[in-house]
Design a protein around this motif. Structure first.
Motif, PDB file in Angstrom:
ATOM      1  N   THR A  99      82.235  25.719  36.053  1.00 16.65           N
ATOM      2  CA  THR A  99      83.082  26.027  37.213  1.00 16.65           C
ATOM      3  C   THR A  99      82.288  26.797  38.255  1.00 16.65           C
ATOM      4  O   THR A  99      82.354  26.500  39.464  1.00 16.65           O
ATOM      5  N   LEU A 100      81.514  27.789  37.811  1.00 17.27           N
ATOM      6  CA  LEU A 100      80.691  28.568  38.742  1.00 17.27           C
ATOM      7  C   LEU A 100      79.642  27.695  39.416  1.00 17.27           C
ATOM      8  O   LEU A 100      79.415  27.801  40.632  1.00 17.27           O
ATOM      9  N   LEU A 146      81.393  25.426  41.994  1.00 14.40           N
ATOM     10  CA  LEU A 146      81.772  26.161  43.202  1.00 14.40           C
ATOM     11  C   LEU A 146      80.556  26.443  44.071  1.00 14.40           C
ATOM     12  O   LEU A 146      80.630  26.396  45.309  1.00 14.40           O
ATOM     13  N   ALA A 198      87.767  31.273  39.806  1.00  9.96           N
ATOM     14  CA  ALA A 198      87.432  30.726  41.121  1.00  9.96           C
ATOM     15  C   ALA A 198      87.944  31.635  42.240  1.00  9.96           C
ATOM     16  O   ALA A 198      87.252  31.848  43.253  1.00  9.96           O
ATOM     17  N   TRP A 238      85.691  33.556  45.099  1.00  7.19           N
ATOM     18  CA  TRP A 238      85.999  33.438  46.532  1.00  7.19           C
ATOM     19  C   TRP A 238      86.193  34.807  47.158  1.00  7.19           C
ATOM     20  O   TRP A 238      85.721  35.069  48.280  1.00  7.19           O
TER      21      TRP A 238
END
Length: 726
Positions: A424-425, A428, A567, A571
């Motif tokens: 996921t990191l 992103l 996430a 952000w």
């Protein structure tokens, strides 16, 4: 390319957690009062209603709860089996007695019979506290007594599994310990009461004439069960009323019991137990009685034991002492297979995202030939050292007794969750949500700029971590061969496999012509970078599905929620000023609350799905394979796992072809699926027996024929060819 530095932390985090979490779970398991196996739950419990003081009753015991159809054994196991053994480690001044064996039940097994226990049984043991007992002092005071136990038992259904466990129970010295009073009361009530008279046993030919006197009035006229404590004397499987008889002569119980054809004992005294049938037992009343009867008469000659010839015995000992070495040719062939398997692993979907990122980095330095060579060497080093680390961890855990194979780290829900967070990191970052320099200290970013080769090394680590769910042709056989080799040769096999994976990139770094084939740097690189975010997110979706197979729908939902929070936190850190601090703090606090509420679902093991009646695929078990073989049916076994990408590809292509499945049906081939998504020692043992250490493995087995192991990338033609041999 600011996104590349993030691979540095990403790869380090993935490799460390993927290798260490399952290893820690295997090697650092805490000793406690409970040991659970696939077949029993064993618990060390105690009963000390007056505390641990001299003269007071103190009991400990091992309570075994069996899975349905499984059993363990009495002190005389019968025709086969072994009794449960308990070895105690007690403080000075505390001594243990013998097991107070409850009355067993007779368990017929074909033409044999055993004596043992099903359901739940407690094996109680009395403890004696010396009058001068002094508990060991500690800084916290003498508040507890450490009761340590090493137990071993044989648990059987149609097959038998030897198991053991270490137990530790802290028994309070003062106050009453009576939580398990009912269990101890029931176990002690199932003890045979001693008869006042010893009874007699007379030998008459190949039979024993048993006579017991002094049985209570409640037992007279009843049909009793007969259990000799001395093994290998009577015909255990004899059927009452057919092979042996019993009768009452007033208050004396008599029986005529046949001797075993394989009798090996000739005791002068035989301890025997007689018990009421279960239908005649009443609560609060004795159910069994014990006598030590002297034996009168002359025992017939015992059956001679089967022995091997001295020459054969010498050959067996030589084989045991010096197993046949692997030939040099077979080892070299396995090394070539590992090299080819590593090369072909580059074509698997697992490795593609990392390779694409490496190509971007290669293009960015299109004119830097020296940089290409350094990056290629660093990437190769990262790949090979990571293969050595994973291979070494697997070999060490197997040597310690753990049943593991290739991809073992993905059998842990914790590792799957960490990898989902990692990808996921990375996704992103590739999508442009954040840059590494926004989150990392300036000193760390400066160090990365001065040592870019570290990113190449750690991208090699990352490639190995995400390649482990895949298997390529030649790879399975080579890894299975490696498990049986000495540690040095086995690690060389893993190193060659890593070298094969890194070889294309290594060659590209030292062949300038490859660099000239790549397009020139330009705006297309940013577009490709954003595009590569989607394979990363697809990997996250796949990992969430894998975790759903391990922890259930609640676990998958919990992980999705936590990934959304992750996430949002990333952000928030891209904001500026006080807004960044406030928003990030609130999101971190909300994530902590959510993790506390639902995070446990991620680690919870869900019950494996069981195929419904009438489904084509049946769950694999060694027992089911034996049953089908006895019925004369061929068997096709799919050794698979949810985290194995190659397995899923084969399952949805070749093994879903309607015409091919019709051929299975036409030949009446039973189809079994061995799901290795969770750790399963039985499946690991079956894979090892086939010379494999990971999945996928496909086996076609026909009665009376050697099993046929098919290739990892399964084709319809290969399966049809194997079916044609039936």
């Amino acid at each position: 390319m600011a996104f590349l530095p993030s691979l540095r932390l990403a790869a380090f985090l993935a490799a460390t957690l993927a290798a260490c979490l399952p290893a820690a779970g295997q090697l650092a398991s805490k000793v406690g009062p409970v040991v659970t196996t696939p077949h029993v739950r064993a618990e060390l419990i105690a009963h000390a209603p007056q505390g641990v003081v001299a003269g007071a009753p103190v009991w400990v015991g091992l309570q075994i709860t069996h899975q349905p159809e499984w059993h363990t054994y009495w002190k005389n196991a019968g025709d086969s089996g072994l009794p449960t053994e308990l070895a105690w480690s007690l403080p000075a001044g505390i001594s243990n007695g013998d097991i107070a064996w409850p009355v067993p039940k007779k368990i017929p097994i074909g033409t044999l019979a055993n004596y043992g226990y099903e359901g739940t049984v407690l094996l109680p043991v009395p403890l004696t506290v010396a009058s001068d007992f002094k508990p060991a002092a500690s800084l916290a005071g003498a508040n507890g007594l450490d009761i340590k136990l090493k137990a071993s038992w044989l648990v059987c259904r149609k097959e038998c599994i030897p198991e053991d466990g270490e137990f530790l129970l802290k028994l309070p010295l003062q106050g009453s310990t009576a939580l398990h009073k009912s269990a101890f009361d029931a176990a002690l009530a199932a003890q045979p009461a001693a008869l006042a008279k010893p009874g007699t046993i007379a030998i008459e030919g190949d039979k024993l004439q048993v006579r017991l006197e002094g049985l209570p009035a409640a037992a007279r006229g009843k049909t009793l069960e007969f259990f000799p404590e001395t093994g290998e004397v009577i015909h255990t499987a004899a059927v009452q009323g057919k092979d042996w008889t019993q009768a009452w002569q007033g208050d004396a119980w008599t029986a005529t019991v046949p001797l075993s054809d394989q009798r090996s004992a000739s005791p002068t005294t035989m301890p025997v137990v007689v018990a009421l049938a279960e239908a005649d037992r009443q609560a609060g009343q004795p159910i069994a009685w014990r006598a030590e009867a002297p034996v009168a008469g002359t025992w017939p000659a015992t059956a001679p034991r089967a022995e091997v010839s001295p020459a054969l015995q010498a050959a067996l000992e030589a084989n045991t002492a010096a197993p046949l070495p692997q030939t040099a040719g077979s080892f070299v062939a396995a090394l070539l297979g590992a090299l080819l398997g590593g090369l072909l692993l580059n074509l698997m979907p697992c490795v593609f995202p990392v390779l694409a990122i490496k190509v971007l980095g290669f293009t960015r330095q299109a004119e830097d030939h020296s940089g290409h060579r350094m990056a290629a060497v660093a990437y190769t080093a990262g790949v090979m050292l990571s293969f050595l680390a994973l291979g070494g961890a697997m070999l060490a855990l197997r040597a310690a007794g753990a049943e593991l194979g290739w991809g073992f780290q993905l059998q842990s829900p914790a590792v799957v969750a960490v990898l989902a967070a990692l990808f996921t990191l990375i996704g992103l970052n590739l999508a442009g949500v954040y840059e590494f320099r926004m989150l990392a200290p300036a000193s760390l970013c400066g160090a990365q700029a001065r040592h870019p080769v570290v990113n190449d090394f750690l991208s090699g680590v990352l490639a190995v971590v995400i390649a482990s769910p895949c298997s390529a042709p030649f790879m399975g056989a080579s890894l299975g061969f490696a498990i049986g080799l000495p540690a040095t040769q086995a690690l060389l096999m893993f190193a060659v496999l890593g070298f094969g994976l890194a070889l294309p990139y290594l060659a590209a770094g030292f062949v300038p012509a490859v660099a000239r084939l790549l397009p020139r740097p330009g705006p297309w690189m940013n577009t490709l970078r954003r595009l590569l975010a989607f394979p990363m997110f697809a990997t996250v979706a796949w990992l969430v599905w894998v975790l759903g197979q391990q922890s259930g729908i609640d676990g998958a939902g919990a992980l999705l929620g936590l990934l959304v929070c992750l996430a949002a936190i990333v952000w928030a850190f891209t904001l500026r000023g006080r807004t960044r601090i406030v928003v990030a703090s609130l999101l971190i606090a909300a994530t902590a609350v959510l993790a506390g509420a639902i995070g446990g679902n991620v680690m919870r093991s869900a019950a494996p799905a069981v195929a419904a009646t009438g489904d084509r695929w049946q769950p694999w078990s060694a027992t089911r394979v034996s049953e089908l073989a006895a019925a004369g049916r061929p068997v096709f076994i799919d050794f698979t796992a949810a985290w194995c990408v190659t397995c899923q590809y084969n399952k949805r292509s070749t093994l879903a072809d309607a015409a091919l499945l019709a051929e299975f049906d036409a030949r009446q081939v039973a189809m079994l699926r061995a799901d290795w998504t969770r750790r399963d020692p039985a499946i690991t043992a079956a894979l090892t027996a086939l010379g494999r250490s990971g999945v996928p493995v496909y086996v076609l087995q026909a009665p009376g024929k050697a099993p046929v192991v098919l290739t990892e990338i399964l084709s319809k033609e290969e399966v049809r060819s194997a079916l044609a041999t039936l």
